[in-house]
Design a protein around this motif. Sequence first.
Motif, PDB file in Angstrom:
ATOM      1  N   TYR A 156       0.176   4.136   0.969  1.00 43.74           N
ATOM      2  CA  TYR A 156      -0.036   4.859   2.237  1.00 43.74           C
ATOM      3  C   TYR A 156      -0.389   3.851   3.330  1.00 43.74           C
ATOM      4  O   TYR A 156      -1.539   3.775   3.771  1.00 43.74           O
ATOM      5  N   PRO A 157       0.584   3.057   3.761  1.00 42.74           N
ATOM      6  CA  PRO A 157       0.246   1.976   4.704  1.00 42.74           C
ATOM      7  C   PRO A 157      -0.145   2.509   6.081  1.00 42.74           C
ATOM      8  O   PRO A 157       0.477   3.436   6.593  1.00 42.74           O
ATOM      9  N   ALA A 158      -1.175   1.916   6.681  1.00 41.31           N
ATOM     10  CA  ALA A 158      -1.549   2.269   8.052  1.00 41.31           C
ATOM     11  C   ALA A 158      -0.533   1.680   9.024  1.00 41.31           C
ATOM     12  O   ALA A 158      -0.287   2.236  10.089  1.00 41.31           O
ATOM     13  N   LEU A 159       0.052   0.533   8.681  1.00 37.92           N
ATOM     14  CA  LEU A 159       1.103  -0.083   9.494  1.00 37.92           C
ATOM     15  C   LEU A 159       2.343  -0.234   8.615  1.00 37.92           C
ATOM     16  O   LEU A 159       2.244  -0.410   7.402  1.00 37.92           O
ATOM     17  N   ASN A 205       0.857  -1.185   0.000  1.00 37.41           N
ATOM     18  CA  ASN A 205       0.000   0.000   0.000  1.00 37.41           C
ATOM     19  C   ASN A 205       0.896   1.239   0.000  1.00 37.41           C
ATOM     20  O   ASN A 205       1.845   1.326   0.780  1.00 37.41           O
ATOM     21  N   VAL A 209      -4.849   2.215  15.760  1.00 33.51           N
ATOM     22  CA  VAL A 209      -3.658   2.425  14.929  1.00 33.51           C
ATOM     23  C   VAL A 209      -3.565   3.918  14.600  1.00 33.51           C
ATOM     24  O   VAL A 209      -4.495   4.464  13.991  1.00 33.51           O
ATOM     25  N   PHE A 210      -2.497   4.568  15.019  1.00 30.44           N
ATOM     26  CA  PHE A 210      -2.266   5.970  14.654  1.00 30.44           C
ATOM     27  C   PHE A 210      -1.338   5.994  13.456  1.00 30.44           C
ATOM     28  O   PHE A 210      -0.200   5.544  13.541  1.00 30.44           O
ATOM     29  N   SER A 211      -1.877   6.483  12.346  1.00 31.33           N
ATOM     30  CA  SER A 211      -1.171   6.394  11.078  1.00 31.33           C
ATOM     31  C   SER A 211      -1.220   7.742  10.394  1.00 31.33           C
ATOM     32  O   SER A 211      -2.130   8.038   9.630  1.00 31.33           O
ATOM     33  N   ILE A 223      -8.423   3.066  12.792  1.00 31.95           N
ATOM     34  CA  ILE A 223      -7.239   3.737  12.263  1.00 31.95           C
ATOM     35  C   ILE A 223      -7.499   5.233  12.390  1.00 31.95           C
ATOM     36  O   ILE A 223      -8.485   5.741  11.846  1.00 31.95           O
ATOM     37  N   ALA A 271       0.472   9.159   8.101  1.00 30.56           N
ATOM     38  CA  ALA A 271       1.191   9.332   6.838  1.00 30.56           C
ATOM     39  C   ALA A 271       0.505  10.285   5.861  1.00 30.56           C
ATOM     40  O   ALA A 271       1.155  11.057   5.165  1.00 30.56           O
ATOM     41  N   ARG A 272      -0.824  10.252   5.807  1.00 30.24           N
ATOM     42  CA  ARG A 272      -1.485  10.967   4.721  1.00 30.24           C
ATOM     43  C   ARG A 272      -1.805  12.432   5.024  1.00 30.24           C
ATOM     44  O   ARG A 272      -2.047  13.200   4.125  1.00 30.24           O
ATOM     45  N   ILE A 321       0.689   2.010  17.672  1.00 30.66           N
ATOM     46  CA  ILE A 321      -0.552   1.324  18.048  1.00 30.66           C
ATOM     47  C   ILE A 321      -0.735   1.536  19.543  1.00 30.66           C
ATOM     48  O   ILE A 321       0.192   1.270  20.321  1.00 30.66           O
ATOM     49  N   SER A 332       4.111   5.845  12.848  1.00 33.65           N
ATOM     50  CA  SER A 332       2.924   5.050  13.187  1.00 33.65           C
ATOM     51  C   SER A 332       3.077   4.384  14.548  1.00 33.65           C
ATOM     52  O   SER A 332       4.166   3.925  14.911  1.00 33.65           O
TER      53      SER A 332
END
Lengths: 344, 344
Positions: free
Chosen positions: A88-91, A86, B28-30, B327, B32-33, B17, B15
């Motif tokens: 934009y991976p969440a993990l 992905n 999940v703290f993500s 997420i 990236a975007r 958790i 990221s």
Amino acid sequence: MSSSEGEPQLPNRTSEIRKDTVFGRWVVFSPARSRRPSDFKSKNPNPTSNHPTSCPFCIGRESECAPEIFRVPPSTPDWTIRVIENLYPALRRDLNPPDTGSDQAVGACRVTGFGFHDVVIETPYHPITLSDLEPQAVGEVLLVYVERVQQLKALGTLKYVQVFKNHGAAAGASMTHSHSQIMGIPVIPPSVTTRLSCMKEIFDSTGKCSICDLQSDQNLMINSSTHFYAIAPFAASYAFEIWIVPREHSSYFHELDRAKAMDLGGLLKLMLQKLAKQLNNPPFNFVIHTAPFDLSPSCVPYSHWFLQIVPHLGTVAGFELGTGCYINPIFPEDAAKVLREVDG
Amino acid sequence: MSSSEGEPQLPNRTSEIRKDTVFGRWVVFSPARSRRPSDFKSKNPNPTSNHPTSCPFCIGRESECAPEIFRVPPSTPDWTIRVIENLYPALRRDLNPPDTGSDQAVGACRVTGFGFHDVVIETPYHPITLSDLEPQAVGEVLLVYVERVQQLKALGTLKYVQVFKNHGAAAGASMTHSHSQIMGIPVIPPSVTTRLSCMKEIFDSTGKCSICDLQSDQNLMINSSTHFYAIAPFAASYAFEIWIVPREHSSYFHELDRAKAMDLGGLLKLMLQKLAKQLNNPPFNFVIHTAPFDLSPSCVPYSHWFLQIVPHLGTVAGFELGTGCYINPIFPEDAAKVLREVDG
């Protein structure tokens, strides 16, 4: 059943509260507002012909994607399915895995966002959706899930893998090209813990696997195949929710063999077609509920994987947020009847 | 902070958790975007001026509503708040209550859909929203909740009361006139059981109430008042989720007194104004998490009510459906900072 003129009314039922045997959830069945099957049609159907000029998931644009993990068939430009990272991976796979015992910690806990987040591109062609594919091609997508879950298991750093599909923007899909996702996570998720606890309680009390027991109610049955059956669950949280269940007791989705995958491909395609036809091509999710990798042998008798399909027809609002109870406007025996009678 | 030009970037975080101490959920703290506070603005803001010509919640149209339960002030046509029955109740007061032990049943269980489903009309005037009211008037709405919960408790047939507000169609509101809802239910909902179990585990291990312990982290603090404080919780499931927490340990919302209700009214108004300003008037829910009526004295030390506000900014999709993990694209310490800095 697809026209509301002359359409039969749903049976007149009184509100009921039901508890399910898999998640232990209470669901409020409140049919007051909706009386005909067509009342449930999606007001937000998924558009069928919005092919963007620049979709990186389309064949020939592979270089615009995050790295490929594998393709089917291997080593050919004429692929039918690709598994990629992905963008934009969440993990993130580049972090260190947390300690194995971290999900047992009491109190506030934080671990690195280690994990895997892959995308399965189900077809090279943009206008095609999963349910447009031939049953065997849907089966091949399922076998790709199996192969990727087996690879993630072999790493030894993950506790659970969630396979899921978001179809339509309202169901969370950020790309319109047909795809699904696979997330490998380093802790056992709360829904999985709750599901196994609930099924253990029932097994300890009755000696039965909750899931094996589901095929006893013919009123909830929608369709079946050689190795699977599709039901509207007794305490469905969502209107027209469907579970596809293996007839044979089996803890792990990733142990699915080729013959069963092909059989499941046909039944999954049929259910997606029925939902699209009856409910005006609604956005939907499906998720595969399986066992965590380190399942102890004592849990095997009550752990049984299945696939849940949820069309997005309503909104999760304050009541659900506060209580964890869902309000479902259609009884599952009525939803099952509607779905039995509509053509695929 | 309301313009994206020259707007500061959010801190660059990796990221993570996190597990929370109240519901025991993994999140999940993500990040990236999303990099700027304005990236989170609602794409689906609530319209501000869509006054229909025929709203039955408006003053003067009381005869078009389901029966009234009480109004404030009593016995006057110039009411400021009305509590009425829901015209389409999810639960029905005309059915027989189920056996008191039904929620302890093992296995599939069904009980009658007995219960209460009321509506609180928060203002006689259509264009006014809850956050437009003066702090004291918001406090009066809270006191109406308290009074109705006390009435429902006195019936002796209910186990829990859920107070909640859906604001905006995307958050589940079917009427645009500002209102909230109160549902009295005859079983203890699963989220309440899970919350009390999680808080018990932490109390048994640390001797502390998880909620009392929340005020220790200043990075998560947004604002405070005499009797309450507002935080972004450590493992917030949703972007810009806010909890408003009583400083004093207290199990039951319905024991709120007038002075505290007025104080809470001001802080709730401030938080709703901040969310509207920072996030482009998003749809939202708020829910009051309190204790079940039959709380045993041994549970009192770890049971502490609070109010949760959730703006609707994203979609609950397949991953959340499968795992129960959420997420969240913004860390709560960053959300708290953004909300601290924006004016009310």
